[in-house]
Motif scaffolding. Structure first.
Motif, short mmCIF file in Angstrom:
data_model
loop_
_atom_site.label_atom_id
_atom_site.label_comp_id
_atom_site.label_asym_id
_atom_site.label_seq_id
_atom_site.Cartn_x
_atom_site.Cartn_y
_atom_site.Cartn_z
N ARG A 120 3.83 42.99 -25.62
CA ARG A 120 2.95 41.93 -26.70
C ARG A 120 1.69 42.94 -27.64
O ARG A 120 1.14 42.16 -28.39
CB ARG A 120 2.83 40.98 -26.51
N LEU A 171 6.17 41.54 -34.31
CA LEU A 171 5.97 40.01 -32.90
C LEU A 171 6.30 39.22 -33.30
O LEU A 171 4.68 38.43 -33.96
CB LEU A 171 5.23 41.05 -31.96
N PRO A 245 9.88 34.15 -28.49
CA PRO A 245 9.35 36.14 -28.47
C PRO A 245 9.95 37.12 -28.20
O PRO A 245 10.91 36.72 -27.86
CB PRO A 245 8.31 35.61 -26.97
#
Length: 403
Positions: A120, A171, A245
């Motif tokens: 991340r 992201l 994610p």
């Protein structure tokens, strides 16, 4: 006024826009003399959106269709062919490649330096990852999410080319969704059966209007013949939902460099599509207790019945339960209107060779890149000095890129 016969333009049930708005003056070669303003005859009642590349003659006609406005002057033949300007276009030849890479990635015990925290981090981390085959990843000035990938020395039959691909890296956060392209499912050319039926009806109507009747001794001025039907192409879609994610890399534009391909005007005759997705399984966010990540993410579409079922898996063939890892999926497509002597090659042969070249290149790039990412995580998680140096290097690179 010069009127060029327009190749088939895909149809839409929505109100049609003028064909003149889709002419791309940037496709004109720089070496060409400045032409006069030229027009293309629109279909009766407006022009369908998009276009195809079934006719070399029509495509060449488009390349010299420019306005006299100063901002529309001809540009270099090595311009970037963008995905946006080619939306809806179906090319005669289409290349496809897809693969999955599994990389087991041992985690450190310190939760602050978990694999999920590393994945991340800001996307500028990818610039420093080593690539094979002399490939380079560079920042694009002015945009923190844009990067340029350059791959020298690729060979296709007798040609050696250097692809230059501009990509957007971002992201996708938890709970976020994004629509993406795939070349592993969908309708041929991305066109539904209903669309094809509408096209066939329109072409039949145009064929009737284009009939030339000679009922006297005077020369007849015949109407422009109707365009050819849109090529079938290979399956593709624009509406696959990826759930976060994940790290998503999407091709924005591309050009190929090399003396011969530039002389043939290849950059005016192709489009490059690509979607790459990275996911992870980590103790840091509890995903280690879940199943092996899927390409579309938690609650995403089941792709078992698509081309992904036959896509090769590189690296660890099977990941153990609870094993932390990075998994990447690459989905690449190229549409091309073969120029010059390449137009004489059988389509199936050219596509088979092109698929093989892309598969070999993609396998090398993706596997080396993800293994490099895993090694970089290990160093980042265990070396405080490396983390600090990395932050300094990232800040310096951002300043140099004007960010």
């Amino acid at each position: 006024r010069v009127e060029c016969p327009v190749n088939l333009l895909p149809m839409s049930a929505t109100p049609m826009v003028s064909w003149a708005t889709t002419v791309r003056p940037s496709a004109v070669r720089k070496s060409a003399p400045a032409p006069r303003a030229r027009t293309i005859r629109a279909f009766p009642g407006g022009t369908p959106q998009g276009g195809n590349a079934a006719s070399n003659r029509s495509r060449r006609c488009l390349r010299v269709s420019v306005s006299t406005a100063e901002e529309n002057v001809a540009t270099s033949s090595t311009r970037m062919a963008t995905v946006e300007e080619n939306k809806g276009v179906v090319y005669p030849s289409n290349l496809r490649c897809a693969l999955q890479v599994n990389v087991p990635t041992p985690e450190v015990d310190d939760a602050a330096y978990s694999l999920s925290n590393y994945m991340r981090l800001p996307v500028d981390q990818y610039v420093g990852i080593e690539l094979p085959m002399g490939a380079e990843m560079k920042r694009v000035p002015g945009d923190s999410t844009l990067f340029q990938l350059e791959i020298p020395g690729l060979k296709f039959l007798s040609l050696e080319v250097k692809p230059v691909v501009r990509v957007r890296v971002r992201l996708i956060g938890d709970g976020e969704e994004v629509l993406t392209w795939t070349g592993q499912s969908g309708h041929p050319g991305g066109k539904t059966p209903e669309w094809r039926a509408e096209e066939a009806a329109r072409l039949a109507e145009l064929a009737i209007k284009a009939e030339c009747v000679d009922d006297d001794d005077e020369p007849e001025e015949c109407p422009t013949p109707p365009p050819a039907a849109t090529p079938m192409g290979r399956p593709e879609r624009e509406d696959v939902v990826l759930h976060g994610p994940c790290v998503l890399i999407e091709a924005i534009s591309c050009r190929v460099e090399g003396k011969t391909v530039e002389e043939l005007g290849v950059n005016d005759l192709f489009v490059f599509r690509g979607t790459t997705c990275f996911r992870w399984r980590s103790r840091g966010d509890g995903t280690d207790a879940g199943p092996v990540p899927s390409r579309t993410g938690p609650g995403g579409e089941d792709e078992a019945g698509t081309g992904w079922a036959a896509a090769p898996v590189v690296g660890a063939k099977k990941l153990k339960d609870g094993q932390s890892c990075i998994v990447g999926w690459a989905d690449i497509g190229v549409g091309v209107d073969p120029p010059g002597p390449f137009a004489l090659l059988p389509q199936s042969f050219a596509e088979k060779v092109g698929d093989a070249v892309m598969r070999t290149t993609l396998k090398a790039l993706q596997s080396v890149f993800l293994n490099g990412l895993a090694k970089d995580y290990s160093k980042w998680a265990t070396d405080e000095k490396y983390r600090a140096a990395r932050e300094v290097a990232a800040a310096a690179a951002a300043e140099e890129a004007g960010l």
